[in-house]
Design a protein around this motif. Structure first.
Motif, short mmCIF file in Angstrom:
data_model
loop_
_atom_site.label_atom_id
_atom_site.label_comp_id
_atom_site.label_asym_id
_atom_site.label_seq_id
_atom_site.Cartn_x
_atom_site.Cartn_y
_atom_site.Cartn_z
N VAL A 73 0.85 -1.20 0.00
CA VAL A 73 0.00 0.00 0.00
C VAL A 73 0.88 1.25 0.00
O VAL A 73 0.66 2.19 -0.78
N ALA A 74 1.91 1.25 0.84
CA ALA A 74 2.82 2.40 0.92
C ALA A 74 3.49 2.65 -0.44
O ALA A 74 3.58 3.79 -0.90
N LYS A 75 3.93 1.56 -1.07
CA LYS A 75 4.58 1.67 -2.37
C LYS A 75 3.62 2.28 -3.39
O LYS A 75 3.98 3.18 -4.14
N GLU A 76 2.37 1.83 -3.39
CA GLU A 76 1.38 2.36 -4.33
C GLU A 76 1.07 3.83 -4.04
O GLU A 76 0.75 4.59 -4.95
N LEU A 77 1.14 4.22 -2.77
CA LEU A 77 0.88 5.62 -2.40
C LEU A 77 2.10 6.49 -2.64
O LEU A 77 2.01 7.73 -2.59
N GLY A 78 3.26 5.86 -2.83
CA GLY A 78 4.50 6.61 -3.01
C GLY A 78 5.04 7.17 -1.72
O GLY A 78 5.66 8.24 -1.72
N VAL A 79 4.82 6.46 -0.62
CA VAL A 79 5.32 6.93 0.68
C VAL A 79 6.21 5.86 1.31
O VAL A 79 6.19 4.71 0.90
N THR A 80 6.99 6.28 2.29
CA THR A 80 7.85 5.36 3.03
C THR A 80 7.21 5.07 4.39
O THR A 80 6.99 6.00 5.16
N PRO A 81 6.89 3.78 4.66
CA PRO A 81 6.24 3.49 5.94
C PRO A 81 7.22 3.46 7.10
O PRO A 81 8.36 3.01 6.95
N GLN A 82 6.78 3.96 8.23
CA GLN A 82 7.54 3.83 9.47
C GLN A 82 6.63 3.08 10.43
O GLN A 82 5.55 3.59 10.78
N PHE A 83 7.01 1.86 10.79
CA PHE A 83 6.09 1.01 11.56
C PHE A 83 6.02 1.36 13.04
O PHE A 83 7.03 1.63 13.68
N VAL A 84 4.78 1.32 13.53
CA VAL A 84 4.47 1.63 14.91
C VAL A 84 3.62 0.47 15.43
O VAL A 84 2.78 -0.04 14.68
N GLU A 85 3.83 0.05 16.67
CA GLU A 85 3.02 -1.05 17.19
C GLU A 85 1.59 -0.55 17.47
O GLU A 85 1.41 0.48 18.12
N ALA A 86 0.62 -1.29 16.95
CA ALA A 86 -0.79 -0.95 17.19
C ALA A 86 -1.45 -2.15 17.85
O ALA A 86 -1.92 -3.06 17.16
N VAL A 87 -1.46 -2.18 19.19
CA VAL A 87 -2.14 -3.28 19.88
C VAL A 87 -3.65 -3.11 19.69
O VAL A 87 -4.13 -2.00 19.43
N SER A 88 -4.37 -4.20 19.82
CA SER A 88 -5.79 -4.21 19.45
C SER A 88 -6.59 -3.05 20.04
O SER A 88 -7.33 -2.38 19.33
N SER A 89 -6.44 -2.80 21.33
CA SER A 89 -7.30 -1.80 22.00
C SER A 89 -6.94 -0.37 21.64
O SER A 89 -7.71 0.55 21.92
N GLN A 90 -5.77 -0.16 21.03
CA GLN A 90 -5.32 1.21 20.73
C GLN A 90 -5.63 1.65 19.30
O GLN A 90 -5.39 2.80 18.94
N ARG A 91 -6.10 0.72 18.46
CA ARG A 91 -6.17 1.00 17.03
C ARG A 91 -7.04 2.20 16.66
O ARG A 91 -6.58 3.09 15.94
N GLU A 92 -8.28 2.24 17.17
CA GLU A 92 -9.15 3.36 16.80
C GLU A 92 -8.54 4.70 17.23
O GLU A 92 -8.56 5.68 16.48
N SER A 93 -7.98 4.74 18.45
CA SER A 93 -7.46 6.03 18.93
C SER A 93 -6.18 6.43 18.20
O SER A 93 -5.95 7.61 17.97
#
Ligand code: GLU
Length: 279
Positions: A73-93
């Protein structure tokens, strides 16, 4: 050879910058983004860090099917992803506050979640199952969970589904699934429940072989979507187009085989699905 590569890189990077600039204009500024050199804008992308075959961080390396989706997805958007941990309960926020631009983390599309975030998907369909100790013959499905201690994760559909299916079940809710695995192996709980994809990944880990087993009777439908800012139609359409291309190009199949194959996981009916933008 060298010249050709440079030329190709220049064109790709030019296109990437163009796209990133365009995306920034339509979505009103890059959430969690900064302008990086070369690979377009750097954007924060939420993934899981502790789910083998899906989203796994080992040192500075990231692997798994969701990581492949996030990178594509990042490649198609032309952006460089920087990964961050998203535990289940934190995703919406994480999404609502703009701390991440999008999340690819075994994230089921649900009506409740759609009140806070939007989704591009589904890009994969999983089902909820149970993981037990290898020598346990007493747990054969949700019906045998009375008087058993269960583990699942806060903010997951797995915990909610189980409580509906087995009212009054003794359920401990942890922050991550790897904590449930540890509790299961230590004998502090009798079973853990979440998507079969996740459970298969743990069962196949070298350190768990012969110790844990999947019950193997899925009892829910989990439609995985890419979570993004609520109502951002332009961005949602872009991500949906990327997911469609991920599937039609054959990359979906390759990634499933590479990441879920080692756990002997076979995608169930409905896969690969047809993604849409679900605002
Ligand atoms: N797919 C389910 C969910 O989104 C369970 C897995 C998870 O917690 O990431 O809640």
């Amino acid at each position: 050879m060298k010249l050709t590569r440079i030329a190709v890189a220049a064109v790709a990077s030019g296109a990437a910058l163009g796209l990133a600039a365009c995306g920034g204009g339509t979505s009103g500024g890059g959430a969690g983004g900064s302008t990086g050199g070369g690979g377009g804008e750097t954007v924060k992308v939420g993934i899981k860090f502790d789910q083998p075959g899906l989203g796994l961080k080992e040192g500075s390396k990231y692997s798994g099917f969701d990581v492949d989706v996030a990178n594509y997805v990042a490649k198609e958007l032309g952006v460089t992803p920087q990964f961050v941990e998203a535990v289940s309960s934190q995703r919406e926020s994480l999404i609502a506050s703009g701390q991440v631009k999008y999340i690819v983390g075994t994230y089921s599309i649900t009506d409740t979640r759609k009140e806070k975030v939007s989704f591009a998907g589904p890009y994969f369909i999983a089902g909820q199952d149970l993981l037990v100790r290898a020598d346990d013959t007493s747990i054969t499905g949700p019906d045998s969970l009375k008087d058993k201690k269960l583990c699942s994760v806060k903010g997951s559909t797995s915990a909610v589904n189980l409580q509906k299916k087995v009212p009054g079940v003794n359920l401990q809710e942890y922050n991550t699934y790897s904590l449930c695995v540890a509790a299961l192996k230590a004998g502090n709980v009798d079973a853990m429940t979440t998507d079969d994809t996740i459970l298969a990944g743990y069962a196949a880990q070298t350190q768990n072989q012969g110790k844990l087993k999947l019950v193997g009777k899925p009892f829910s439908t989990e439609n995985y979507g890419v979570g993004l800012k609520k109502g951002d139609q332009a961005f949602c359409d872009q991500v949906t187009a990327a997911l469609k291309k991920f599937i039609s190009s054959g990359e979906w199949e390759k990634s499933v085989q590479k990441n879920l194959g080692p756990a002997n996981y076979k995608p169930g009916p409905g896969n690969p699905p047809t993604p849409t933008c679900q605002l």
